[in-house]
Design a protein around this motif. Structure first.
Motif, short mmCIF file in Angstrom:
data_model
loop_
_atom_site.label_atom_id
_atom_site.label_comp_id
_atom_site.label_asym_id
_atom_site.label_seq_id
_atom_site.Cartn_x
_atom_site.Cartn_y
_atom_site.Cartn_z
N ARG A 32 -3.65 0.30 9.11
CA ARG A 32 -5.21 -0.67 8.96
C ARG A 32 -5.25 -1.92 8.36
O ARG A 32 -5.82 -2.97 8.81
N LEU A 33 -5.14 -1.58 6.88
CA LEU A 33 -5.06 -2.53 5.89
C LEU A 33 -4.12 -3.64 6.94
O LEU A 33 -4.56 -5.47 6.84
N VAL A 73 -3.55 4.39 6.83
CA VAL A 73 -4.22 3.79 6.28
C VAL A 73 -3.50 2.32 6.41
O VAL A 73 -3.97 1.05 5.70
N LEU A 108 -10.48 -1.68 3.14
CA LEU A 108 -10.86 -1.09 4.51
C LEU A 108 -11.88 -0.92 5.01
O LEU A 108 -11.65 -1.42 6.81
N GLU A 109 -12.73 -1.17 4.72
CA GLU A 109 -14.28 -1.21 5.22
C GLU A 109 -13.92 -2.91 5.97
O GLU A 109 -14.47 -3.15 7.53
N GLU A 169 -5.88 5.18 -0.79
CA GLU A 169 -7.37 5.86 -0.18
C GLU A 169 -8.47 4.83 -0.73
O GLU A 169 -9.09 3.85 -0.24
N HIS A 215 0.62 -1.50 0.12
CA HIS A 215 -0.13 0.35 0.01
C HIS A 215 0.96 1.04 0.26
O HIS A 215 0.71 2.01 -1.06
#
Length: 390
Positions: free
Chosen positions: A271-272, A268, A60-61, A53, A40
């Motif tokens: 988070r991934l 981001v 991400l969701e 993003e 990413h």
């Protein structure tokens, strides 16, 4: 379920170079987590951060769903934040206290949490009441029963203290909290990823956790669970245009879900990576991880107990993958340095982390060796031999 330890170690290339018994600090991530984060970041470099993003929006969701499955919650009850401490703080500082209100906590509570208690107590006149420990060192349920009255406005407990292997009786505490109608905040930074966690079975209203420890995720990641029925009673200590919507010049409206505890800016890639780590743990099965980790820890305790001058210091009837000990004539920092020179990683726990616990036990520091499922028996042999050779 039988784990393929060779495959786990192939997924963790650093196992070829180090004996990593510092998983309660920051575990070695599997390759899929590293690749997810790095890929990413490369995508951000190629097309821009906002664009990368947006491109990763569905992935991400999905992280919210993965975290929710891990702990038996709903995706709308999950906020993704940058650490377990930030998650815990966002929940704690959203509560309201007044003079005479009581916060019940454990004697082995973590310093960051206790400092927050002290700050709020000084600001509001609330009282901090440490629950005495039972004979095993865990939170005493009979003492909790004695202390629970109308003055108690919060029970806040660390599931697994940072300074030892004991597991506090979270489900039994949760039953009492629900019966008394008292919010229950569980610090699960050492237990998520190591033990099966179901927030409904535990009965906690809020739970904080990190990515970097037993989940094997990236640093700078964590999450907060807030029970759906409690959300409307909590306003986060600070807000931005992600947590709330500016509806008129003199009004704003909070998000209806747990993401009111998030900020707009986020890591981001991290988070991934957290989502990849959670999915990896779910594929392995957290019960299988627990069984492997606990078996390795008990083996390590038994081997350490055989060494002259070494005292295993873990408390609790139910214990986990954190193993603490002292060695006569050698302080904990010296043990860590000596082992580190041989590519064997441990950490040190001091009174700065759990002051009440260390004062009660009369010990200045501990060596903390924390195992994970990718560790193996040969590493325990190497660890014990290196410790003994002084």
């Amino acid at each position: 379920m039988t784990m393929d330890i060779a495959a786990l170690r192939r997924d963790t290339p650093a196992c070829a170079d180090v004996v990593h018994f510092n998983n309660a600090g920051a575990a070695l991530p599997p390759t899929v987590v590293v690749d997810t984060v790095v890929d990413h970041l490369r995508r951000e470099a190629a097309i821009g951060g906002y664009e990368a993003e947006a491109e990763a929006g569905a992935r991400l969701e999905a992280v919210y769903g993965s975290v929710a499955r891990l702990i038996g919650a709903g995706p709308d009850e999950i906020a993704l934040v940058e650490s377990a401490t930030r998650a815990w703080d966002m929940a704690f500082y959203a509560l309201r206290f007044g003079p005479g209100d009581r916060i019940l906590t454990a004697r082995a509570e973590y310093a960051s949490n206790y400092i927050a208690f002290l700050q709020v107590a000084q600001r509001t006149g609330a009282e901090i009441v440490p629950i005495p420990s039972d004979e095993s060192g865990a939170v005493s349920l009979s003492e909790l029963d004695r202390l629970l009255d109308e003055r108690v406005k919060l029970i806040a407990i660390t599931h697994i203290p940072t300074s030892g292997g004991l597991i506090n009786p979270a489900e039994a505490i949760g039953r009492r909290a629900r019966s008394a109608g008292v919010p229950f905040l569980l610090d699960a930074c050492q237990s998520v990823g190591q033990l099966p966690i179901d927030v409904e079975e535990i009965g906690c209203d809020m739970l904080s956790a990190t990515g970097r420890k037993y989940l094997r995720g990236p640093r700078g990641t964590g999450f907060l669970y807030v029970r759906r029925g409690l959300l409307d009673r909590l306003e986060p200590p600070f807000l931005d245009l992600h947590a709330a919507r500016w509806t008129a010049p003199d009004r704003y409206e909070l998000r209806p879900d747990a993401r009111r505890f998030e900020g707009w800016e986020s890591h981001v890639a991290g988070r991934l990576g957290l989502g990849a780590a959670v999915d990896y743990a779910l594929r392995l099965g957290v019960p299988a991880i627990r069984d492997r980790v606990c078996a390795l820890a008990e083996r390590l305790r038994a081997r350490l107990a055989e060494l002259p001058g070494v005292a295993v210091r873990d408390l609790g009837e139910q214990r986990c993958g954190i193993v603490t000990f002292t060695r006569a004539g050698e302080d904990a920092a010296a043990v860590k340095a000596r082992l580190g020179a041989q590519a064997i990683h441990v950490s040190v726990s001091t009174a700065a982390g759990t002051l009440l616990d260390f004062q009660a036990r009369g010990i200045p520091d501990l060596v903390r060796a924390s195992v994970h499922c990718y560790n193996d028996e040969s590493e325990i042999d190497r660890f014990v031999a290196a410790l003994a050779a002084a």
